[in-house]
Design a protein around this motif. Structure first.
Motif, mmCIF file in Angstrom:
data_model
loop_
_atom_site.group_PDB
_atom_site.id
_atom_site.type_symbol
_atom_site.label_atom_id
_atom_site.label_comp_id
_atom_site.label_asym_id
_atom_site.label_seq_id
_atom_site.Cartn_x
_atom_site.Cartn_y
_atom_site.Cartn_z
ATOM 1 N N THR A 202 0.854 -1.180 0.000
ATOM 2 C CA THR A 202 0.000 0.000 0.000
ATOM 3 C C THR A 202 0.896 1.237 0.000
ATOM 4 O O THR A 202 2.110 1.132 0.092
ATOM 5 C CB THR A 202 -0.936 0.008 1.230
ATOM 6 N N LYS A 204 2.015 5.194 -1.756
ATOM 7 C CA LYS A 204 2.348 5.713 -3.076
ATOM 8 C C LYS A 204 3.699 5.205 -3.568
ATOM 9 O O LYS A 204 4.563 4.808 -2.782
ATOM 10 C CB LYS A 204 2.350 7.237 -3.062
ATOM 11 N N THR A 222 3.567 -1.635 -8.808
ATOM 12 C CA THR A 222 2.220 -1.932 -8.311
ATOM 13 C C THR A 222 2.030 -1.479 -6.873
ATOM 14 O O THR A 222 2.960 -1.492 -6.064
ATOM 15 C CB THR A 222 1.942 -3.452 -8.377
ATOM 16 N N THR A 223 0.796 -1.077 -6.564
ATOM 17 C CA THR A 223 0.382 -0.788 -5.198
ATOM 18 C C THR A 223 -1.111 -1.048 -5.090
ATOM 19 O O THR A 223 -1.831 -1.006 -6.090
ATOM 20 C CB THR A 223 0.700 0.651 -4.785
ATOM 21 N N THR A 254 -2.817 -0.200 -9.889
ATOM 22 C CA THR A 254 -3.283 0.128 -8.547
ATOM 23 C C THR A 254 -4.644 -0.516 -8.340
ATOM 24 O O THR A 254 -5.395 -0.718 -9.296
ATOM 25 C CB THR A 254 -3.428 1.648 -8.343
#
Length: 400
Positions: A202, A204, A222-223, A254
């Motif tokens: 999680t 930014k 990716t997050t 995301t």
């Protein structure tokens, strides 16, 4: 070389080291590390940040771009050690051919070396029982840096714009984000790498890449919850040359958050980019400036906006039967660089789009789009300007 496991030192400062492998029980700060081998650092605790001041791997000699002065008295197979710079292993040049008087006419790389500070061109050399030869050399970044944080990977001097990490291959892994570490000034972690992965559970991702001497590939970025911002700015890089390089992003996604990717001075290929896969808020923005075409695979911002602004053309990357661009609002602008003569949209292969609102502008070239969803496509406020070339827009089912 330095290898330590499950300590709580808190800070590593080393002006020069070989390979570095380190595991910390809590957080760790990496300052002024120059490694002639690979770097692998991780933290164990859920609150364990990795804060980066400066971590760089070595540079090695890739080629001899010119004989600045051939010298005299040299012989074939002489081995010449490069003078100057700062290295753990000096580069060595082999003499392959000489002319009258032992003047060097051809050379090759014998040992690539490992440098943290480069010698200035033209470099001088020692060895061979002769003198006065100098050479212009080209260097390449080598080595791998892997950082795995229990919480964040971030900048130690939060807010500065200096280079934080340099390696040929960079693998960043976190739970709470990968970024500059402050929201008050500069939120960006500054890197210089050719092969990049950046994945966080999680938070930014905010990266600025200054490429060196090869095209750049971002394999994954990716997050879950958080925005992704990746900029590539081809300013003077860590090998001392101004390099405009292409950028390929294989996967960026995301679960909830917007994605922005830009490249200055080179092409951008976006293979799969998905913002807010859960249907939440999340735009996708793709940009090239100064020069560079944008090549599109599958770009998705289902409930929001895709904006693509290209200095050159916008084209499909790989032909398939799926929608290439899926969004509520789709904004396409090509040929935006001054003097561009190739700035079409889907001129080589028709773009398949799934959008409710379309806004397009091409400075040069054809426009060819196919609406695949059967939705009504329109925007009462926007025109479709182009200076050269026909416009083709079709729908499979539905109003236009």
């Amino acid at each position: 070389s330095l290898t330590q496991n499950t300590n709580n030192v808190g800070r590593i400062t080393s002006s020069s080291t070989g390979a570095l492998t380190y595991v910390d029980a809590d957080s760790v700060t990496l300052e002024d590390i120059s490694a002639s081998g690979n770097v692998n650092v991780s933290t164990v605790a859920a609150t364990g940040d990795i804060s980066v001041g400066s971590v760089v791997t070595y540079l090695e000699l890739s080629s001899i771009t010119g004989i600045a002065a051939g010298g005299t008295g040299y012989a074939v197979n002489d081995l010449l050690t490069v003078s100057g710079g700062k290295s753990t292993t000096a580069a060595v040049i082999r003499v392959d051919a000489v002319g009258d008087g032992g003047v060097i006419t051809a050379v090759s790389v014998n040992i690539s070396g490992a440098y943290s500070v480069l010698p200035a061109n033209p470099v001088s050399v020692t060895g061979g029982g002769a003198n006065n030869a100098t050479f212009n050399l080209s260097w390449v970044v080598a080595g791998t840096i892997t950082l795995t944080a229990g919480d964040e990977v971030k900048e130690a001097g939060a807010g500065d714009a200096g280079l934080d990490i340099r390696a040929a291959t960079l693998d960043l892994n976190a739970v709470g984000g990968i970024w500059g570490g402050t929201t008050t000034t500069n939120e960006t972690l500054e890197i210089s790498a050719t092969n990049i992965t950046a994945d966080t559970t999680t938070g930014k991702i905010n990266l600025a890449n200054d490429p060196t001497t090869a095209a750049v590939t971002v394999t994954t970025m990716t997050t879950n919850t958080g925005a992704i911002t990746f900029t590539q700015d081809n300013s003077v890089n860590s090998t001392g040359s101004d390099a405009d390089q292409a950028l390929t992003v294989t996967t960026a996604s995301t679960v909830s958050g917007s994605i922005s990717i830009s490249n200055d001075g080179g092409a951008l290929t976006a293979t799969t980019v998905t913002a807010s896969s859960d249907g939440g808020a999340g735009d996708v923005t793709l940009i090239t400036t100064t020069s560079g075409q944008i090549n599109i695979g599958n770009i998705t911002a289902t409930s929001d906006t895709i904006t693509i602004t290209a200095a050159g053309a916008i084209e499909e990357s790989g032909t398939d039967g799926e929608a290439d661009l899926t969004a509520l609002i789709l904004i396409l602008q090509s040929g935006q660089a001054s003097g561009t003569t190739d700035g079409g949209i889907g001129a080589l292969a028709t773009f398949r789009i799934d959008a409710a609102v379309l806004r397009i502008a091409a400075a040069e070239g054809f426009i060819s789009l196919l609406e695949t969803s059967g939705n009504q496509l329109g925007d009462g406020t926007a025109g479709v300007p182009t200076s050269v070339g026909p416009i083709t827009i079709a729908t499979t089912n539905g109003a236009l």
